[in-house]
Design an enzyme around this catalytic site. Structure first.
Site, mmCIF file in Angstrom:
data_model
loop_
_atom_site.group_PDB
_atom_site.id
_atom_site.type_symbol
_atom_site.label_atom_id
_atom_site.label_comp_id
_atom_site.label_asym_id
_atom_site.label_seq_id
_atom_site.Cartn_x
_atom_site.Cartn_y
_atom_site.Cartn_z
ATOM 1 N N GLU A 59 -4.044 65.142 58.573
ATOM 2 C CA GLU A 59 -3.823 64.029 59.510
ATOM 3 C C GLU A 59 -4.860 62.929 59.317
ATOM 4 O OE1 GLU A 59 -3.124 65.213 63.568
ATOM 5 O OE2 GLU A 59 -3.167 63.139 64.290
ATOM 6 N N ASP B 149 2.224 75.042 67.575
ATOM 7 C CA ASP B 149 0.768 74.871 67.608
ATOM 8 C C ASP B 149 0.109 75.926 68.476
ATOM 9 O OD1 ASP B 149 -0.361 72.817 66.061
ATOM 10 O OD2 ASP B 149 0.414 71.274 67.408
ATOM 11 N N ASP C 38 1.207 70.656 70.002
ATOM 12 C CA ASP C 38 0.465 70.572 71.264
ATOM 13 C C ASP C 38 0.386 69.109 71.722
ATOM 14 O OD1 ASP C 38 -1.338 69.741 69.354
ATOM 15 O OD2 ASP C 38 -2.958 71.104 69.959
ATOM 16 N N SER C 39 0.970 68.198 70.917
ATOM 17 C CA SER C 39 1.157 66.812 71.362
ATOM 18 C C SER C 39 2.081 66.784 72.579
ATOM 19 C CB SER C 39 1.727 65.945 70.233
ATOM 20 O OG SER C 39 2.840 66.577 69.623
ATOM 21 N N LYS D 110 0.769 76.961 63.830
ATOM 22 C CA LYS D 110 -0.143 76.005 63.198
ATOM 23 C C LYS D 110 -1.496 76.079 63.899
ATOM 24 C CE LYS D 110 0.385 71.302 63.485
ATOM 25 N NZ LYS D 110 -0.848 70.893 64.202
ATOM 26 N N GLU E 291 -5.516 74.348 63.905
ATOM 27 C CA GLU E 291 -6.430 73.301 63.444
ATOM 28 C C GLU E 291 -7.753 73.915 62.992
ATOM 29 O OE1 GLU E 291 -6.989 70.176 66.362
ATOM 30 O OE2 GLU E 291 -4.820 69.876 66.586
HETATM 31 O O1 KIV Z 1 0.786 68.297 67.848
HETATM 32 C C1 KIV Z 1 1.290 67.567 66.978
HETATM 33 O O2 KIV Z 1 2.273 66.837 67.198
HETATM 34 C C2 KIV Z 1 0.696 67.602 65.651
HETATM 35 C C3 KIV Z 1 1.169 66.561 64.669
HETATM 36 C C4 KIV Z 1 0.481 65.282 64.926
HETATM 37 C C5 KIV Z 1 1.010 67.015 63.261
HETATM 38 O O3 KIV Z 1 -0.151 68.386 65.370
#
Ligand code: KIV
Length: 272
Positions: free
Chosen positions: A190, A91, A52-53, A121, A123
């Site tokens: 992280e 994510d 989600d980056s 993924k 969080e």
């Molecule tokens: O969204 C992302 O790029 C991440 C990484 C920083 C692990 O969650």
């Protein structure tokens, strides 16, 4: 030169646990589009995260909060079309699993169904253990994410290192065990102290993949734009720059602009 295990045709969650058991480190990075995913997969990466980056590095937002389920599906589809060997994990964006277990499972199924990705993924620890269990029960492999969790930026107030104090460190240890019991196949840690990350990696059987969490874990992940020198004005000490693509692009563009301006592009060989 081959830097990866060529016997693996497509990396699965099972391969990743075998890699931990055999002491082979897991290399993971992010990708959000077809062109970059083709190059990264071709280089032999083990895991590609459609993070989600994308909200920051692709859309230019100040945080990961605005990105939507639809946008994550779009990025994941572009990556999945390119990838032959790497495990593709996506994510679950902010708001897609925090509201209720039912909505979380529905969004999880939708992301996997529409993108064709291999896993998701999520969080968080104890707070989201029920939704994580239900997604795993639905047959979707889940990677956990503890330590600095960018979706909780408004709660933390900063992107500073997490779990320096004993209380937060013990909660993180206990969350990692809960995630393993819930069926997660791996966990990202992280920006936490390296000593704590090592303790976590030793206390669970699933792979621990660090970002700013030292080297005594089972693998590493970096955001692709950061490690390739594309991101501007962001250089935390945990990012090693493997290239300076930003500078390469600027130089190439300036050369092109100059060639267009002085009419040296196109030349006779470049025209019909
Ligand atoms: O969204 C992302 O790029 C991440 C990484 C920083 C692990 O969650």
């Amino acid at each position: 030169m081959s830097v990866h295990n060529e016997n693996i045709k497509k990396v699965t969650a099972r391969h990743l646990s075998k890699m931990k058991a055999e002491g082979e480190k897991i290399a993971m990075t992010t990708a959000y589009d077809f062109s970059m995913a083709t190059l990264i997969d071709g280089a032999g990466i083990d895991v590609i995260l459609v993070g989600d980056s994308a909200s920051n590095v692709m859309a230019g937002n100040g945080s990961t909060l605005p990105i939507t389920v639809e946008q994550m599906i779009y990025h994941a589809q572009c990556v999945v079309r390119a990838v032959k060997r790497a495990h593709v994990v996506v994510d679950m964006p902010f708001g897609s699993y925090q509201i209720s277990t039912e909505l979380g499972v529905a969004n999880a199924v939708r992301i996997i169904k529409e993108s064709g990705a291999d896993s998701l993924k999520i969080e968080g620890g104890e707070e989201y253990i029920n939704v994580i269990k239900q997604i795993v029960n639905a047959g979707i492999p889940v990677m956990g994410h503890l330590g600095l969790m960018p979706q909780s930026i408004n709660k933390y107030g900063s992107y500073a290192i997490r779990a320096k104090e004993d209380k937060e460190a013990e909660k993180l240890m206990s969350d990692a065990k809960l995630l393993e019991e819930a069926g997660c196949y791996a966990i990202v840690l992280e920006k936490i102290p390296a000593t704590l990350a090592k303790r976590v990696a030793e206390s669970v059987n699933i792979p621990i993949i660090g970002i700013g969490a030292g080297h005594e874990v089972d693998g590493q992940v970096l955001v692709m734009q950061d490690m390739l020198g594309i991101t501007q004005n962001f250089s935390p000490k945990f990012v090693r720059k493997y290239a300076n693509i930003g500078e390469t692009i600027t130089n190439a563009m300036q050369a092109y602009i100059s060639d267009v301006k002085d009419s040296s592009f196109p030349n006779e060989d470049e025209e019909y």
